[in-house]
Design a protein around this motif. Structure first.
Motif, PDB file in Angstrom:
ATOM      1  N   ALA A  24       4.691  -4.162   7.539  1.00 41.78           N
ATOM      2  CA  ALA A  24       4.089  -2.840   7.313  1.00 41.78           C
ATOM      3  C   ALA A  24       3.023  -2.909   6.231  1.00 41.78           C
ATOM      4  O   ALA A  24       1.945  -2.307   6.357  1.00 41.78           O
ATOM      5  N   LEU A  25       3.299  -3.649   5.155  1.00 44.96           N
ATOM      6  CA  LEU A  25       2.321  -3.800   4.077  1.00 44.96           C
ATOM      7  C   LEU A  25       1.069  -4.512   4.578  1.00 44.96           C
ATOM      8  O   LEU A  25      -0.054  -4.140   4.227  1.00 44.96           O
ATOM      9  N   PHE A  26       1.253  -5.528   5.413  1.00 44.29           N
ATOM     10  CA  PHE A  26       0.116  -6.258   5.985  1.00 44.29           C
ATOM     11  C   PHE A  26      -0.800  -5.314   6.763  1.00 44.29           C
ATOM     12  O   PHE A  26      -2.027  -5.422   6.684  1.00 44.29           O
ATOM     13  N   GLY A  27      -0.213  -4.398   7.502  1.00 49.56           N
ATOM     14  CA  GLY A  27      -1.008  -3.450   8.264  1.00 49.56           C
ATOM     15  C   GLY A  27      -1.865  -2.561   7.388  1.00 49.56           C
ATOM     16  O   GLY A  27      -2.931  -2.094   7.816  1.00 49.56           O
ATOM     17  N   LEU A  28      -1.439  -2.344   6.139  1.00 52.43           N
ATOM     18  CA  LEU A  28      -2.191  -1.474   5.235  1.00 52.43           C
ATOM     19  C   LEU A  28      -3.380  -2.175   4.598  1.00 52.43           C
ATOM     20  O   LEU A  28      -4.449  -1.587   4.466  1.00 52.43           O
ATOM     21  N   TYR A  29      -3.214  -3.440   4.166  1.00 53.42           N
ATOM     22  CA  TYR A  29      -4.323  -4.087   3.467  1.00 53.42           C
ATOM     23  C   TYR A  29      -5.202  -4.954   4.383  1.00 53.42           C
ATOM     24  O   TYR A  29      -6.311  -5.303   3.998  1.00 53.42           O
ATOM     25  N   ARG A 193     -11.059 -11.913   9.682  1.00 45.27           N
ATOM     26  CA  ARG A 193     -11.161 -10.885   8.647  1.00 45.27           C
ATOM     27  C   ARG A 193      -9.822 -10.681   7.934  1.00 45.27           C
ATOM     28  O   ARG A 193      -9.767 -10.526   6.709  1.00 45.27           O
ATOM     29  N   ALA A 194      -8.729 -10.714   8.710  1.00 49.33           N
ATOM     30  CA  ALA A 194      -7.399 -10.550   8.107  1.00 49.33           C
ATOM     31  C   ALA A 194      -7.079 -11.710   7.172  1.00 49.33           C
ATOM     32  O   ALA A 194      -6.501 -11.517   6.092  1.00 49.33           O
ATOM     33  N   LEU A 200      -6.843 -12.450  -1.711  1.00 49.13           N
ATOM     34  CA  LEU A 200      -6.469 -11.872  -3.006  1.00 49.13           C
ATOM     35  C   LEU A 200      -4.985 -11.547  -3.047  1.00 49.13           C
ATOM     36  O   LEU A 200      -4.301 -11.834  -4.041  1.00 49.13           O
ATOM     37  N   VAL A 201      -4.477 -10.958  -1.958  1.00 54.67           N
ATOM     38  CA  VAL A 201      -3.054 -10.627  -1.897  1.00 54.67           C
ATOM     39  C   VAL A 201      -2.216 -11.898  -2.009  1.00 54.67           C
ATOM     40  O   VAL A 201      -1.220 -11.945  -2.735  1.00 54.67           O
ATOM     41  N   GLY A 202      -2.628 -12.942  -1.290  1.00 57.38           N
ATOM     42  CA  GLY A 202      -1.884 -14.198  -1.328  1.00 57.38           C
ATOM     43  C   GLY A 202      -1.858 -14.812  -2.711  1.00 57.38           C
ATOM     44  O   GLY A 202      -0.816 -15.326  -3.152  1.00 57.38           O
ATOM     45  N   ALA A 203      -3.001 -14.768  -3.415  1.00 54.16           N
ATOM     46  CA  ALA A 203      -3.041 -15.315  -4.775  1.00 54.16           C
ATOM     47  C   ALA A 203      -2.108 -14.547  -5.703  1.00 54.16           C
ATOM     48  O   ALA A 203      -1.389 -15.140  -6.529  1.00 54.16           O
ATOM     49  N   LEU A 204      -2.085 -13.221  -5.562  1.00 58.72           N
ATOM     50  CA  LEU A 204      -1.194 -12.394  -6.388  1.00 58.72           C
ATOM     51  C   LEU A 204       0.265 -12.669  -6.053  1.00 58.72           C
ATOM     52  O   LEU A 204       1.114 -12.758  -6.958  1.00 58.72           O
ATOM     53  N   VAL A 205       0.550 -12.836  -4.775  1.00 56.88           N
ATOM     54  CA  VAL A 205       1.922 -13.120  -4.341  1.00 56.88           C
ATOM     55  C   VAL A 205       2.408 -14.445  -4.933  1.00 56.88           C
ATOM     56  O   VAL A 205       3.530 -14.546  -5.455  1.00 56.88           O
TER      57      VAL A 205
END
Length: 307
Positions: A24-29, A193-194, A200-205
């Motif tokens: 669900a989070l993936f669908g948002l960002y 694109r995804a 950025l999300v992956g680096a933060l994770v």
């Protein structure tokens, strides 16, 4: 409850709730507008329905088995007073009740998807995150007290949410890169694109998982290493760290080689080979993630001092 049954149940529940939150989070960002509609890019409705239903079933089974083991009652009909006591008088029972409510909210959010896919995913991701965070009360943090207990739970919850975001993204990429989905250039452009948006999300994770993993180790074991490695807990923890290092290597490969290769291949019109290479890397990374979650489920039942 046997140790093996406990570990298997914990493993499946962890994976289930991580996927509920992470997809669900993936669908948002990563997606926008009508791309978030179930079935357009990802089967959000089918995935969420399965994870919500399985999560509720596993949570009920886990609570019954836990109460049965703690009370010593073998007759299910005699468990009711023990169940009521667990739910009304313990933090574990309260966390379980919050999880069940969150799962119900996530299930209701699915009904909004055809009319408001963005709002539906926001509600599902929030409820999924709450249900995933409730698993912290099944870990080592429940044994702490005072401020130490608060910070241990905070670290556990951040660790769980970051892991869920990573695992959910891996499943989403694997689904988007299926051979039957790689038939049009438009879909592969969406995949590229995804991948770019996940950077950025992956680096933060990765940062959150690394920092909270170290802090959790200090909470559970303390600043020592040699003694721990001689125990079963230490051996499993070492395997987990090695698998995590492998996932980091694969993530770096995706970030710095396969992702840019896919974008270059789109410009050249030869994109299927690069897309298939990305899919293979993601599948291997996801297999490593499943093994790590299995080890986490096992480690949660062990003490660092156990031989």
């Amino acid at each position: 409850m046997s140790d093996s049954a406990n570990v298997v149940l914990r493993f499946v529940l962890y994976v289930d709730l991580m996927l509920l939150f992470g997809v669900a989070l993936f669908g948002l960002y990563s997606l926008k507008g009508q791309e978030r509609l179930s079935g357009t890019v990802l089967p959000f409705h089918r995935l969420s329905t399965a994870t919500v239903g399985l999560g509720a079933l596993l949570s009920v089974a886990g609570m019954v088995l836990m109460v049965r083991a703690m009370s010593g009652e073998s007759d299910v009909t005699e468990l009711r007073p023990h169940l009521e006591m667990m739910l009304s008088e313990t933090d574990t029972g309260l966390a379980w009740a919050v999880r069940m409510i969150a799962l119900a909210v996530a299930g209701l959010a699915l009904m909004l998807n055809p009319r408001a896919p963005g709002i539906s995913l926001v509600i599902a991701a929030t409820a999924g995150g709450i249900s995933l965070a409730s698993l912290a009360w099944n870990g080592h943090g429940a044994m702490d007290e005072g401020s130490r207990r608060f910070w241990h739970f905070t670290t556990d919850i951040l660790h769980l949410l970051a892991a869920g975001a990573w695992l959910g993204a891996l499943l989403a990429f694997a689904l988007m890169a299926q051979p039957r989905a790689l038939q049009t250039e438009a879909h592969i452009r969406l995949l590229a694109r995804a991948v770019r948006r996940f950077e950025l999300v992956g680096a933060l994770v990765v940062l959150i998982i690394t920092v909270t993993g170290v802090v959790n180790y200090l909470f559970i074991v303390g600043p020592k290493l040699d003694e721990v490695l001689l125990s079963q807990y230490g051996v499993l923890l070492a395997i987990k760290v090695l698998l995590f290092a492998g996932m980091l290597a694969l993530a770096a490969l995706n970030r710095f080689h396969l992702g840019p290769l896919l974008e270059r291949s789109l410009r050249e019109g030869q994109y299927r080979v690069a897309a298939h290479a990305l899919r293979r890397s993601v599948v291997v990374e996801m297999a490593a993630a499943f093994l790590i979650v299995g080890l986490v489920a096992w480690l949660g039942t062990l003490s660092p001092e156990m031989e």
